[in-house]
Design an enzyme around this catalytic site. Structure first.
Site, PDB file in Angstrom:
ATOM      1  N   ARG A   1       8.764   0.073  10.504  1.00  0.00           N
ATOM      2  CA  ARG A   1       8.912  -0.254  11.977  1.00  0.00           C
ATOM      3  C   ARG A   1      10.525  -0.445  12.149  1.00  0.00           C
ATOM      4  O   ARG A   1      11.013  -0.914  11.474  1.00  0.00           O
ATOM      5  CB  ARG A   1       8.139  -1.763  12.175  1.00  0.00           C
ATOM      6  CG  ARG A   1       6.738  -1.605  12.345  1.00  0.00           C
ATOM      7  CD  ARG A   1       6.311  -0.940  13.558  1.00  0.00           C
ATOM      8  NE  ARG A   1       4.832  -0.917  13.440  1.00  0.00           N
ATOM      9  CZ  ARG A   1       4.082   0.040  13.221  1.00  0.00           C
ATOM     10  NH1 ARG A   1       4.427   1.005  12.494  1.00  0.00           N
ATOM     11  NH2 ARG A   1       2.466   0.063  13.336  1.00  0.00           N
TER      12      ARG A   1
ATOM     13  N   ASN B   1       0.631  -1.255  -0.070  1.00  0.00           N
ATOM     14  CA  ASN B   1       0.101  -0.074   0.074  1.00  0.00           C
ATOM     15  C   ASN B   1       0.832   1.464   0.004  1.00  0.00           C
ATOM     16  O   ASN B   1       0.947   1.849  -0.826  1.00  0.00           O
ATOM     17  CB  ASN B   1      -1.067  -0.181   1.155  1.00  0.00           C
ATOM     18  CG  ASN B   1      -1.594   0.951   1.712  1.00  0.00           C
ATOM     19  OD1 ASN B   1      -2.310   1.480   0.882  1.00  0.00           O
ATOM     20  ND2 ASN B   1      -1.388   1.244   3.070  1.00  0.00           N
TER      21      ASN B   1
ATOM     22  N   HIS C   1       7.671   8.852  15.266  1.00  0.00           N
ATOM     23  CA  HIS C   1       6.337   8.138  14.669  1.00  0.00           C
ATOM     24  C   HIS C   1       5.077   8.715  14.351  1.00  0.00           C
ATOM     25  O   HIS C   1       4.045   8.537  15.025  1.00  0.00           O
ATOM     26  CB  HIS C   1       6.059   6.873  15.937  1.00  0.00           C
ATOM     27  CG  HIS C   1       5.609   5.758  14.889  1.00  0.00           C
ATOM     28  ND1 HIS C   1       5.382   4.501  15.775  1.00  0.00           N
ATOM     29  CD2 HIS C   1       4.863   5.574  14.015  1.00  0.00           C
ATOM     30  CE1 HIS C   1       4.891   3.576  15.008  1.00  0.00           C
ATOM     31  NE2 HIS C   1       4.297   4.434  13.787  1.00  0.00           N
TER      32      HIS C   1
ATOM     33  N   GLU D   1      13.771   1.157  16.958  1.00  0.00           N
ATOM     34  CA  GLU D   1      13.623  -0.089  17.730  1.00  0.00           C
ATOM     35  C   GLU D   1      13.171   0.443  19.039  1.00  0.00           C
ATOM     36  O   GLU D   1      13.702   1.262  19.886  1.00  0.00           O
ATOM     37  CB  GLU D   1      14.999  -0.674  17.861  1.00  0.00           C
ATOM     38  CG  GLU D   1      15.309  -1.649  16.797  1.00  0.00           C
ATOM     39  CD  GLU D   1      16.482  -2.758  17.109  1.00  0.00           C
ATOM     40  OE1 GLU D   1      16.257  -3.855  17.464  1.00  0.00           O
ATOM     41  OE2 GLU D   1      17.700  -2.130  16.911  1.00  0.00           O
TER      42      GLU D   1
ATOM     43  N   ASP E   1      11.212   7.349  11.100  1.00  0.00           N
ATOM     44  CA  ASP E   1      10.119   7.874  11.686  1.00  0.00           C
ATOM     45  C   ASP E   1      10.008   6.931  12.726  1.00  0.00           C
ATOM     46  O   ASP E   1       8.922   7.225  13.691  1.00  0.00           O
ATOM     47  CB  ASP E   1       8.921   8.021  10.762  1.00  0.00           C
ATOM     48  CG  ASP E   1       7.653   8.538  11.500  1.00  0.00           C
ATOM     49  OD1 ASP E   1       7.810   9.735  12.376  1.00  0.00           O
ATOM     50  OD2 ASP E   1       6.626   7.843  11.350  1.00  0.00           O
TER      51      ASP E   1
HETATM   52  P1  NAD Z   1       1.067  -3.598   3.240  1.00  0.00           P
HETATM   53  O1  NAD Z   1       0.616  -4.766   3.893  1.00  0.00           O
HETATM   54  O2  NAD Z   1       0.107  -2.654   2.170  1.00  0.00           O
HETATM   55  O3  NAD Z   1       2.577  -3.701   2.677  1.00  0.00           O
HETATM   56  C1  NAD Z   1       3.717  -4.215   3.210  1.00  0.00           C
HETATM   57  C2  NAD Z   1       4.362  -4.964   2.018  1.00  0.00           C
HETATM   58  O4  NAD Z   1       5.526  -5.743   2.426  1.00  0.00           O
HETATM   59  C3  NAD Z   1       3.623  -6.224   1.113  1.00  0.00           C
HETATM   60  O5  NAD Z   1       3.715  -5.741  -0.280  1.00  0.00           O
HETATM   61  C4  NAD Z   1       4.464  -7.320   1.564  1.00  0.00           C
HETATM   62  O6  NAD Z   1       4.395  -8.313   0.556  1.00  0.00           O
HETATM   63  C5  NAD Z   1       5.691  -6.859   1.687  1.00  0.00           C
HETATM   64  N1  NAD Z   1       6.532  -7.731   2.424  1.00  0.00           N
HETATM   65  C6  NAD Z   1       6.087  -8.679   3.499  1.00  0.00           C
HETATM   66  N2  NAD Z   1       7.226  -9.295   3.903  1.00  0.00           N
HETATM   67  C7  NAD Z   1       8.257  -8.820   3.268  1.00  0.00           C
HETATM   68  C8  NAD Z   1       9.841  -9.082   3.246  1.00  0.00           C
HETATM   69  N3  NAD Z   1      10.233 -10.220   4.061  1.00  0.00           N
HETATM   70  N4  NAD Z   1      10.380  -8.506   2.325  1.00  0.00           N
HETATM   71  C9  NAD Z   1       9.956  -7.325   1.762  1.00  0.00           C
HETATM   72  N5  NAD Z   1       8.636  -7.038   1.548  1.00  0.00           N
HETATM   73  C10 NAD Z   1       7.916  -7.730   2.311  1.00  0.00           C
HETATM   74  O7  NAD Z   1       1.481  -2.431   4.318  1.00  0.00           O
HETATM   75  P2  NAD Z   1       1.544  -0.977   4.178  1.00  0.00           P
HETATM   76  O8  NAD Z   1       0.096  -0.472   4.441  1.00  0.00           O
HETATM   77  O9  NAD Z   1       2.260  -0.703   3.025  1.00  0.00           O
HETATM   78  O10 NAD Z   1       2.510  -0.337   5.645  1.00  0.00           O
HETATM   79  C11 NAD Z   1       4.081  -1.021   5.471  1.00  0.00           C
HETATM   80  C12 NAD Z   1       4.362  -0.635   6.651  1.00  0.00           C
HETATM   81  O11 NAD Z   1       4.368   0.758   7.096  1.00  0.00           O
HETATM   82  C13 NAD Z   1       4.143  -1.309   8.048  1.00  0.00           C
HETATM   83  O12 NAD Z   1       5.279  -1.763   8.457  1.00  0.00           O
HETATM   84  C14 NAD Z   1       3.443  -0.615   8.777  1.00  0.00           C
HETATM   85  O13 NAD Z   1       3.518  -0.886  10.054  1.00  0.00           O
HETATM   86  C15 NAD Z   1       4.000   0.714   8.527  1.00  0.00           C
HETATM   87  N6  NAD Z   1       3.151   1.805   9.063  1.00  0.00           N
HETATM   88  C16 NAD Z   1       4.041   2.856   9.538  1.00  0.00           C
HETATM   89  C17 NAD Z   1       3.168   3.957   9.733  1.00  0.00           C
HETATM   90  C18 NAD Z   1       3.933   5.220  10.551  1.00  0.00           C
HETATM   91  O14 NAD Z   1       3.194   6.008  11.400  1.00  0.00           O
HETATM   92  N7  NAD Z   1       5.211   5.597  10.325  1.00  0.00           N
HETATM   93  C19 NAD Z   1       1.883   3.897   9.528  1.00  0.00           C
HETATM   94  C20 NAD Z   1       1.268   2.939   8.834  1.00  0.00           C
HETATM   95  C21 NAD Z   1       2.060   2.012   8.739  1.00  0.00           C
END
Ligand code: NAD
Length: 335
Positions: free
Chosen positions: A241, A159, A289, A268, A265
């Site tokens: 993360r 996403n 974050h 650990e 952002d």
């Molecule tokens: P998503 O599930 O749509 O996309 C994650 C992608 O990572 C997927 O396409 C998946 O196939 C891929 N993936 C899974 N395992 C993998 C691996 N071993 N190597 C490479 N790719 C791999 O999730 P998203 O909505 O795009 O969110 C992505 C990240 O952003 C997550 O870690 C989420 O926790 C984080 N996030 C952070 C914040 C923030 O405030 N900074 C906010 C929302 C999400």
């Protein structure tokens, strides 16, 4: 019957919308703050008598929590990441878990990733600190690089990763590589991204940006060995993360100049305190974050959480259940 809703460790949920008033029609709404490292048993006792929990990125909702608390029927995550929730244990205890669909936070996080990338490329924060400290004359130290024509490697083309790819390729003329073992080459090619293996991505990228979830597989995916593969003087951006990066290895690489800059952002432990070695370095920018912290995103988050709670009250399935199999077993219902 009026139900009880706990908003746990979230100062932002409901702070910018009328969602708390809306939820008061369902029941009593209580804001609860617990230590981020609280044990599952202790957390369970804090949440006794609550049917609904609005769950932030901390604390952890582990197996012990789900075993010890038999009141909670719905754990609604007011975000995307589920790494602090043992979803399997929730399912075994019949607790429905929902999260916010990706599109609600996509733009906010993608834009922050690009903002951090530009900050790192041009040393914006470091230069501003110099100005604040009366070191204007040091400006010749802040020579940056341009994104146009550079290669950016995206780890996790989901996403958020896809939106980052779109902004970078359409807006900045960047060549985008991606590593994601769970998507097809066509899915990447269709959005102008070249899917590759991790090693190639690390070797060829000027900037590496992380957008994968934290799993056993991705824990410390950026470590001493993988950093060694990265281009000298490259930039690391992490808005996914903190656990994806081995902080010790990152600090070493930033000190030695192997990496030019890190823009984070997330860190650990999801928290930086003043003694953290990252704060001793000039070539780091850290935001606390705030990836999803936009008014637009909060509006969507609050709406999704309220919808989920209201659906359960009506005896319906919420839209964004992450453990639908819970309905095949003995799902907890409102008594
Ligand atoms: P998503 O599930 O749509 O996309 C994650 C992608 O990572 C997927 O396409 C998946 O196939 C891929 N993936 C899974 N395992 C993998 C691996 N071993 N190597 C490479 N790719 C791999 O999730 P998203 O909505 O795009 O969110 C992505 C990240 O952003 C997550 O870690 C989420 O926790 C984080 N996030 C952070 C914040 C923030 O405030 N900074 C906010 C929302 C999400």
């Amino acid at each position: 019957m009026r139900w009880k809703i706990a908003i746990v460790n979230s100062a932002t949920f409901g702070a910018y919308t009328g969602v708390v008033e809306r939820l008061r029609k369902v029941g009593e709404v209580v804001r609860i703050n617990v230590p981020r490292e609280v044990s599952g048993e202790e957390l369970a006792s804090h949440l006794l008598g609550f049917q609904f929990v609005v769950a932030s990125t901390n604390p952890r909702y582990d197996e012990k929590f789900f075993k010890a608390n038999t009141d909670v029927v719905l754990l609604a995550r007011n975000g995307i990441g589920l790494d602090n929730i043992d979803v399997k244990a929730a399912t075994e205890s019949g607790v429905v878990v929902t999260r916010v669909p990706g599109e609600v936070e996509r733009e906010a996080v993608a834009e922050l990733a690009v903002a951090l990338m530009l900050d790192a490329a041009r040393s914006v924060s470091a230069a501003y600190i110099a100005v604040r400290e009366g070191r204007w004359h040091e400006r010749s130290r802040f020579i940056g690089l341009e994104l146009m024509g550079r290669t950016v490697g995206i780890i996790g083309l989901g996403n958020i990763g896809r939106r980052v790819a779109e902004i970078l390729s359409k807006g900045f003329g960047v060549n985008v590589l991606a590593y994601d073992p769970y998507i097809s080459r066509d899915a990447a090619t269709n959005i102008g991204v070249k899917l590759t293996d991790l090693e190639t991505l690390l070797r060829e990228s000027d900037i590496v940006t992380l957008h994968a979830p934290l799993t056993e597989e991705t824990h410390h995916i950026i470590n001493m060995e993988t950093i060694a593969l990265m281009k000298d003087g490259s930039i690391l951006v992490n808005t996914a993360r903190g656990g994806l990066v081995d902080t010790g290895a990152l600090v070493k690489a930033l000190k030695s100049g192997k990496l030019r800059y890190a823009a984070l952002d997330v860190v650990e432990g999801d928290h930086v305190s003043l003694g953290n070695p990252l704060l001793q370095l000039e070539n780091v920018v850290i935001t606390p974050h705030i990836g999803a912290y936009t008014y637009e995103s909060f509006g969507g988050i609050d709406e999704c959480v309220a919808e989920a709670i209201e659906a359960v009250v009506k005896g319906e399935r919420p839209k964004h259940v992450v453990n639908p199999e819970v309905y095949e077993g003995r799902v907890r219902r409102l008594a």
